[in-house]
Each structure stands twice: as C-alpha cells, then as structure tokens.
Design a protein around this motif. Structure first.
Motif, PDB file in Angstrom:
ATOM      1  N   LYS A  82      23.045  39.118  56.012  1.00  0.00           N
ATOM      2  CA  LYS A  82      23.496  38.809  57.362  1.00  0.00           C
ATOM      3  C   LYS A  82      24.435  39.896  57.836  1.00  0.00           C
ATOM      4  N   ALA A  83      24.800  39.808  59.108  1.00  0.00           N
ATOM      5  CA  ALA A  83      25.688  40.808  59.672  1.00  0.00           C
ATOM      6  C   ALA A  83      27.027  40.795  58.955  1.00  0.00           C
ATOM      7  N   ALA A  84      27.618  41.978  58.799  1.00  0.00           N
ATOM      8  CA  ALA A  84      28.926  42.070  58.179  1.00  0.00           C
ATOM      9  C   ALA A  84      29.974  41.498  59.122  1.00  0.00           C
ATOM     10  N   PRO A  85      31.046  40.913  58.558  1.00  0.00           N
ATOM     11  CA  PRO A  85      32.085  40.359  59.418  1.00  0.00           C
ATOM     12  C   PRO A  85      32.912  41.462  60.051  1.00  0.00           C
ATOM     13  N   PRO A  86      33.646  41.176  61.138  1.00  0.00           N
ATOM     14  CA  PRO A  86      34.568  42.171  61.687  1.00  0.00           C
ATOM     15  C   PRO A  86      35.673  42.442  60.694  1.00  0.00           C
ATOM     16  N   PRO A  87      36.324  43.610  60.766  1.00  0.00           N
ATOM     17  CA  PRO A  87      37.420  43.900  59.830  1.00  0.00           C
ATOM     18  C   PRO A  87      38.519  42.848  59.937  1.00  0.00           C
ATOM     19  N   PHE A  88      39.183  42.582  58.813  1.00  0.00           N
ATOM     20  CA  PHE A  88      40.299  41.648  58.833  1.00  0.00           C
ATOM     21  C   PHE A  88      41.388  42.204  59.739  1.00  0.00           C
ATOM     22  N   ALA A  89      41.935  41.380  60.608  1.00  0.00           N
ATOM     23  CA  ALA A  89      42.931  41.830  61.569  1.00  0.00           C
ATOM     24  C   ALA A  89      44.271  41.171  61.286  1.00  0.00           C
ATOM     25  N   GLY A  90      45.339  41.901  61.611  1.00  0.00           N
ATOM     26  CA  GLY A  90      46.668  41.325  61.507  1.00  0.00           C
ATOM     27  C   GLY A  90      47.246  41.416  60.106  1.00  0.00           C
ATOM     28  N   ALA A  91      48.554  41.217  60.037  1.00  0.00           N
ATOM     29  CA  ALA A  91      49.230  41.266  58.742  1.00  0.00           C
ATOM     30  C   ALA A  91      48.910  40.024  57.929  1.00  0.00           C
ATOM     31  N   ARG A  92      48.911  40.160  56.631  1.00  0.00           N
ATOM     32  CA  ARG A  92      48.681  39.044  55.748  1.00  0.00           C
ATOM     33  C   ARG A  92      49.914  38.824  54.878  1.00  0.00           C
ATOM     34  N   ALA A  93      50.168  37.596  54.534  1.00  0.00           N
ATOM     35  CA  ALA A  93      51.282  37.311  53.634  1.00  0.00           C
ATOM     36  C   ALA A  93      51.000  37.918  52.266  1.00  0.00           C
ATOM     37  N   LEU A  94      52.063  38.144  51.516  1.00  0.00           N
ATOM     38  CA  LEU A  94      51.874  38.647  50.162  1.00  0.00           C
ATOM     39  C   LEU A  94      50.968  37.706  49.377  1.00  0.00           C
ATOM     40  N   PRO A  95      50.066  38.258  48.564  1.00  0.00           N
ATOM     41  CA  PRO A  95      49.144  37.397  47.814  1.00  0.00           C
ATOM     42  C   PRO A  95      49.883  36.519  46.825  1.00  0.00           C
ATOM     43  N   GLY A  96      49.378  35.307  46.670  1.00  0.00           N
ATOM     44  CA  GLY A  96      49.916  34.395  45.680  1.00  0.00           C
ATOM     45  C   GLY A  96      48.968  34.293  44.500  1.00  0.00           C
ATOM     46  N   THR A  97      48.997  33.170  43.808  1.00  0.00           N
ATOM     47  CA  THR A  97      48.116  32.959  42.667  1.00  0.00           C
ATOM     48  C   THR A  97      46.677  32.803  43.144  1.00  0.00           C
ATOM     49  N   PRO A  98      45.733  33.510  42.554  1.00  0.00           N
ATOM     50  CA  PRO A  98      44.327  33.359  42.960  1.00  0.00           C
ATOM     51  C   PRO A  98      43.845  31.920  42.788  1.00  0.00           C
ATOM     52  N   ASP A  99      42.856  31.549  43.580  1.00  0.00           N
ATOM     53  CA  ASP A  99      42.277  30.208  43.545  1.00  0.00           C
ATOM     54  C   ASP A  99      41.246  30.144  42.416  1.00  0.00           C
ATOM     55  N   PRO A 100      41.536  29.476  41.299  1.00  0.00           N
ATOM     56  CA  PRO A 100      40.604  29.480  40.160  1.00  0.00           C
ATOM     57  C   PRO A 100      39.276  28.822  40.490  1.00  0.00           C
ATOM     58  N   ASP A 101      39.279  27.793  41.332  1.00  0.00           N
ATOM     59  CA  ASP A 101      38.036  27.121  41.697  1.00  0.00           C
ATOM     60  C   ASP A 101      37.107  28.078  42.444  1.00  0.00           C
ATOM     61  N   LEU A 102      37.670  28.830  43.382  1.00  0.00           N
ATOM     62  CA  LEU A 102      36.870  29.786  44.147  1.00  0.00           C
ATOM     63  C   LEU A 102      36.368  30.922  43.263  1.00  0.00           C
ATOM     64  N   LEU A 103      37.205  31.407  42.366  1.00  0.00           N
ATOM     65  CA  LEU A 103      36.795  32.519  41.506  1.00  0.00           C
ATOM     66  C   LEU A 103      35.728  32.089  40.501  1.00  0.00           C
ATOM     67  N   LEU A 104      35.830  30.869  40.019  1.00  0.00           N
ATOM     68  CA  LEU A 104      34.785  30.354  39.136  1.00  0.00           C
ATOM     69  C   LEU A 104      33.457  30.276  39.883  1.00  0.00           C
ATOM     70  N   LEU A 105      33.505  29.793  41.130  1.00  0.00           N
ATOM     71  CA  LEU A 105      32.294  29.748  41.953  1.00  0.00           C
ATOM     72  C   LEU A 105      31.736  31.150  42.170  1.00  0.00           C
ATOM     73  N   ALA A 106      32.608  32.133  42.401  1.00  0.00           N
ATOM     74  CA  ALA A 106      32.162  33.511  42.611  1.00  0.00           C
ATOM     75  C   ALA A 106      31.437  34.042  41.380  1.00  0.00           C
ATOM     76  N   MET A 107      31.967  33.759  40.196  1.00  0.00           N
ATOM     77  CA  MET A 107      31.357  34.263  38.968  1.00  0.00           C
ATOM     78  C   MET A 107      29.998  33.614  38.731  1.00  0.00           C
ATOM     79  N   VAL A 108      29.917  32.314  38.944  1.00  0.00           N
ATOM     80  CA  VAL A 108      28.650  31.624  38.726  1.00  0.00           C
ATOM     81  C   VAL A 108      27.607  32.076  39.747  1.00  0.00           C
ATOM     82  N   THR A 109      28.017  32.258  41.002  1.00  0.00           N
ATOM     83  CA  THR A 109      27.081  32.723  42.030  1.00  0.00           C
ATOM     84  C   THR A 109      26.530  34.096  41.674  1.00  0.00           C
ATOM     85  N   ALA A 110      27.394  34.986  41.205  1.00  0.00           N
ATOM     86  CA  ALA A 110      26.935  36.316  40.806  1.00  0.00           C
ATOM     87  C   ALA A 110      25.995  36.245  39.616  1.00  0.00           C
ATOM     88  N   ALA A 111      26.281  35.336  38.685  1.00  0.00           N
ATOM     89  CA  ALA A 111      25.430  35.207  37.498  1.00  0.00           C
ATOM     90  C   ALA A 111      24.018  34.771  37.856  1.00  0.00           C
TER      91      ALA A 111
END
Length: 213
Positions: A82-111
């Motif tokens: 699909k079409a690529a999204p527009p670039p992320f705009a605006g400042a972002r807060a400092l990153p916190g702890t990664p979301d383990p549920d989302l990262l697990l989903l990312a790994m399984v989807t890639a697998a």
C-alpha cells in the motif's frame, strides 16, 4: 500472563526450529543469543527506539535533500503493498519502555513472511518454549499468534510514532534472516509502511550487527 517474559524467551531462545527442516539457521536469529538483553529482553530494542528519536529530531531540523535520480535495486513489491504513510510530523516525547505485546506480534508476523510455518514447526517451537520455562498461558498466546492469518495492516496500524516504528522494524528483523526474496521484500515493505528512511534502517541494522558481536 507475563508478555515481557515471553518476549524475552523468544528473543533469547529464537525460532530456529522453523528452519531445521531446511538445514539452515534462520527464524529468530542467532544474533539475539549474543545480545545483552535485560531480563525482559527489551534493552536492545529500547536503545534502537532512542536512536530513532534522535534521528528523527535531527531530520526535522535539517533541510530535505533532493531525491537522487537513481538508487540501489529494491526487491519486488510485497503482496498487498500500500501507499507509504506521510513522514512523522512534530516532536515526540522521549521513548519509554517498548510495548512487548506489539513487538511479539511484529516478530510473529515477520516469521510468517515466507508462508512456511506449518503445524509441526509451530508445535516444535512451543515445545522449545516449554523447555525454556514458558507457562501454559504464555505458550497459548504465542500459539494463537502463530495460528492467526498474517495481517501487516493490523501491525502497522498500531504504530503511531517513529520510535515505535524503529522498535517494530528491529523486532521484525530479529525474527528472520532475509535470505529469501519474499523475506527481503517483506522487510522493505515494512520499513516503507512504517515511514522509516534508508538511514534509519541502516542504523537499526548496524546496531543489531553490533549486538551480534
């Protein structure tokens, strides 16, 4: 249920059972075993999120360079691109702890990118996690994720900032050794859909290589 604990097991133990029948080591890459993860298995990914934060802050402050007329060859489009999204705009807060549920989903989807994770391989992975100390609820969660249809749209929809985008890409890259065209195409499509530029992808790859030792 401790999703962070499950993610840590998957990051450290790997999905090598996925490829034993092929006679090669891929799946959740052996590079992870040498990485200095925290108990939760999120230290490296959190560092990549911080790098993305700094990268995008710098990109927002710098002028946009002209697009070169030619560039390196890219893999064929991943099915359902699909079409690529527009670039992320605006400042972002400092990153916190990664979301383990989302990262697990990312790994399984890639697998699932090459479409060859059959029931016997899934059962072998779950047995491997059992031997690593995963509980019944943790194994059931992973089994549900592995059995579900691949849904890149659902994964990308949960990413709303460049920090999370970098963490999701890094987790996905840890899930596979892209030695097949379909896997390379998947990673290229994922980066495009996440709005990650070539420089950020190269930074992620470099950090993963460094962690591999």
């Amino acid at each position: 249920m401790d999703v962070e604990r499950l993610l840590g097991m998957v990051l450290r133990s790997g999905l090598s059972t996925k490829s034993k029948s092929k006679g090669k080591s891929k799946g959740f890459s052996g590079m992870v075993k040498k990485a200095a993860f925290s108990k939760e298995g999120l230290t490296l990914l959190a560092g990549i999120g911080m790098a993305a934060y700094e990268h995008f802050r710098g990109a927002q402050a710098a002028p946009t360079p002209p697009t070169p007329a030619t560039g390196p060859a890219t893999p064929p489009p991943f099915p359902g691109a699909k079409a690529a999204p527009p670039p992320f705009a605006g400042a972002r807060a400092l990153p916190g702890t990664p979301d383990p549920d989302l990262l697990l989903l990312a790994m399984v989807t890639a697998a699932k990118a090459d479409g060859v994770l059959d029931p016997s391989e899934r059962a072998a992975l779950l047995e491997h996690l059992l031997q690593s100390g995963a509980g019944a609820e943790e194994r059931a969660l992973l089994d549900r994720l592995l059995a579900a249809p691949m849904d890149l749209d659902a994964l990308v929809a949960r990413v709303t900032d460049p920090v999370t985008a970098a963490e999701v890409y890094a987790a996905s890259r840890l899930a596979i050794e892209p030695d097949l065209p379909v896997e390379r195409a998947y990673l290229a499509e994922l980066a495009r859909r996440l709005g990650l530029d070539a420089a950020m992808v190269a930074e992620i790859e470099a950090r993963l290589d460094e962690a591999a030792g």
